[in-house]
Design an enzyme around this catalytic site. Structure first.
Site, mmCIF file in Angstrom:
data_model
loop_
_atom_site.group_PDB
_atom_site.id
_atom_site.type_symbol
_atom_site.label_atom_id
_atom_site.label_comp_id
_atom_site.label_asym_id
_atom_site.label_seq_id
_atom_site.Cartn_x
_atom_site.Cartn_y
_atom_site.Cartn_z
ATOM 1 C CD GLU A 244 1.310 -3.845 -2.329
ATOM 2 O OE1 GLU A 244 0.224 -3.878 -1.730
ATOM 3 O OE2 GLU A 244 1.961 -2.807 -2.478
ATOM 4 C CD GLU B 60 1.686 -0.629 -6.294
ATOM 5 O OE1 GLU B 60 1.332 -0.123 -5.206
ATOM 6 O OE2 GLU B 60 1.131 -1.615 -6.804
#
Ligand code: PNW
Length: 461
Positions: free
Chosen positions: A172, A367
């Site tokens: 991320e 995720e």
């Protein structure tokens, strides 16, 4: 389609990778052991007022000392894969120079324990814990940090490359760049929009340089990946102004990484939208070619969708240049304990978009999960029915995307354990295993038993 849904229709492809995910700072603790030095998250969490209740990752879920017990939990779940991250300041305490063997030994033991349990390790090299010394030298807005990252990546690959087949360079980078350097709600807590844009570019560069180093250091069969938290952006209405807000957020949240990494270019509209802030002269000749070094798969983290309209938002925001143009609209419907809307269609939208835009790239959901306040009954059993419903809906969306042609190879549930949820500290629980932080006792929640059954039968009932 009027056919009834049968069990077979909800089965996932053979070889589908079923995993859970964690990150070093969120679970390990042992913040000063075996040569580890502070990362930006140690500094940030120890500064008053930054993290809820003054929580830090000093002890976290004490995974550093309970690794064997946690691998046993994974084995009981029946996962095929486990995604963890390596803490840079355990490996290279100053962010440069020779590696600390005791720090590397922990990951060697973890990987060996996973392999002995029949679980494939999936290693992420950066999940936000930059050595503080590198931040003192300027952090991600400085180009040198990208070079240092590639050097660190090579060190880890040389040690674990014979046993870890799947590697993720960064987790991320959007959060790390824009929550860290623009809105300041994550470490290092800076509120400088230009620094954040520079950081985003240096993340792309770091990813490319590290990919090159990994290709060189790893055996040929290795898989190299990058994990992005892509934004499923929707307009409030179909007005031209709302659609323009979508375009801006898609540029700043998605294409700022997708275009350099997969096409070796910067989005022209992004450069235009941010022209009042920067001329992007920190992007040097060759950087975008470096960033686009071929990779083997793309990881997507997804929690909830983003709805936008024309308007403005508060500053400091994580959206440089869009503050006077874009309003974020709370999506309707049920919410998790994070107050994030529950909307599995957003995951389907992202996966099918990537199917269309990157047809050759295998995808993994690296995720997905939810925070809820679970509750224990008098027998000690921990019930989390909302989490089971959330996971079921999102796995259904993944299944639907696969049926419609998306090349989704795996799903990693966030998270194995309740852990340090960044700015929220220990107040938000994402685990399918409950952690009593006073005793470090682990208790599988209902969702863990549910997930084990899904894995066991290879799909949903
Ligand atoms: C991700 N946002 O973080 C991280 O990869 C995990 O470490 C984290 O625990 C998980 O999702 C749950 O939060 C995010 O504000 C944090 O947009 C914040 C945002 C997105 C992702």
């Amino acid at each position: 389609d009027a056919r009834p849904q049968t069990t077979a229709e909800l089965r996932f492809p053979g070889g589908f990778r079923w995993g859970t995910a964690t990150a070093a700072y969120q679970i390990e603790g042992a913040a000063a052991e075996d040569g580890r030095t502070p990362s930006i998250w140690d500094t940030f969490s120890r500064a008053p007022g930054r993290v809820r209740n003054g929580d830090t990752g000093d002890i976290a879920a004490d995974h550093y000392h309970r690794m064997d017990e946690d691998v046993a939990l994974l084995k009981e779940l029946g996962v095929t894969d486990y995604r963890f991250s390596v803490a840079w300041p355990r490996v290279q305490p100053t962010g440069r120079g020779p590696a600390v063997q005791r720090g590397l030994d922990f990951y060697r033991r973890l990987v060996d324990a996973l392999l002995a349990a029949g679980i494939r390790p999936v290693a992420t090299l950066y999940h936000w814990d930059l050595p503080q010394e590198l931040e003192n030298a300027g952090g991600w807005p400085q180009r040198d940090t990208a070079e240092r990252f590639a050097e660190y990546a090579r060190i880890v690959a040389e040690v674990l490359g014979d046993r870890v087949a799947t590697w993720t360079t960064l987790n991320e980078p959007w959060c790390a760049a824009f929550l860290g350097y623009a809105s300041g709600v994550h470490a290092p807590g800076r509120t400088d929009p230009v620094a954040a844009l520079r950081a985003a570019h240096h993340f792309n560069l770091a990813h490319g340089l590290a990919t090159r180093a990994l290709r060189d250091a790893l055996p040929r069969r290795s898989e190299i990946s990058l994990t992005l938290n892509l934004h499923a952006v929707r307009p409030l209405t179909d007005s031209a102004a709302d659609l323009d807000a979508v375009r801006r957020i898609d540029a700043l949240g998605n294409r700022i990484f997708l275009d350099p990494v997969f096409h070796g270019r910067l989005p022209a509209d992004l450069v235009e939208d941010t022209a009042a802030l920067t001329d992007w002269s920190f992007v040097r000749d060759g950087d975008l070619a470096t960033a686009s070094a071929p990779i083997d798969s793309l990881g997507i983290n997804y929690y909830s969708p983003t709805v936008v309209a024309a308007g403005s938002c508060d500053t400091p925001s994580p959206w440089p240049g869009a503050e006077e143009r874009v309003r974020f609209v709370p999506a309707p419907g049920p919410r998790t304990a994070m107050d994030w809307p529950v909307d599995a269609d957003g995951l389907y939208e992202l996966l099918t978009r990537l199917r269309d835009e990157l047809p050759a790239t295998p995808l993994m959901v690296t995720e997905n999960g939810a925070a809820y306040d679970d509750y224990a009954d008098p027998s000690g059993a921990v019930h989390d029915p909302e989490r089971v419903a959330y996971l079921r809906a999102h796995l259904h969306a993944v299944h639907r995307a696969i049926a419609d042609g998306a090349k989704v190879r795996g799903y990693f549930l966030w998270s194995l354990l309740d852990n340090f949820e960044w700015a929220y500290g220990y107040s938000k629980r994402f685990g399918i295993v409950h952690v009593d932080f006073a005793t470090q006792r682990r208790t599988a929640k209902d969702s863990a038993r549910w997930y084990a059954r899904v894995i066991g039968r290879g799909g949903l009932d």
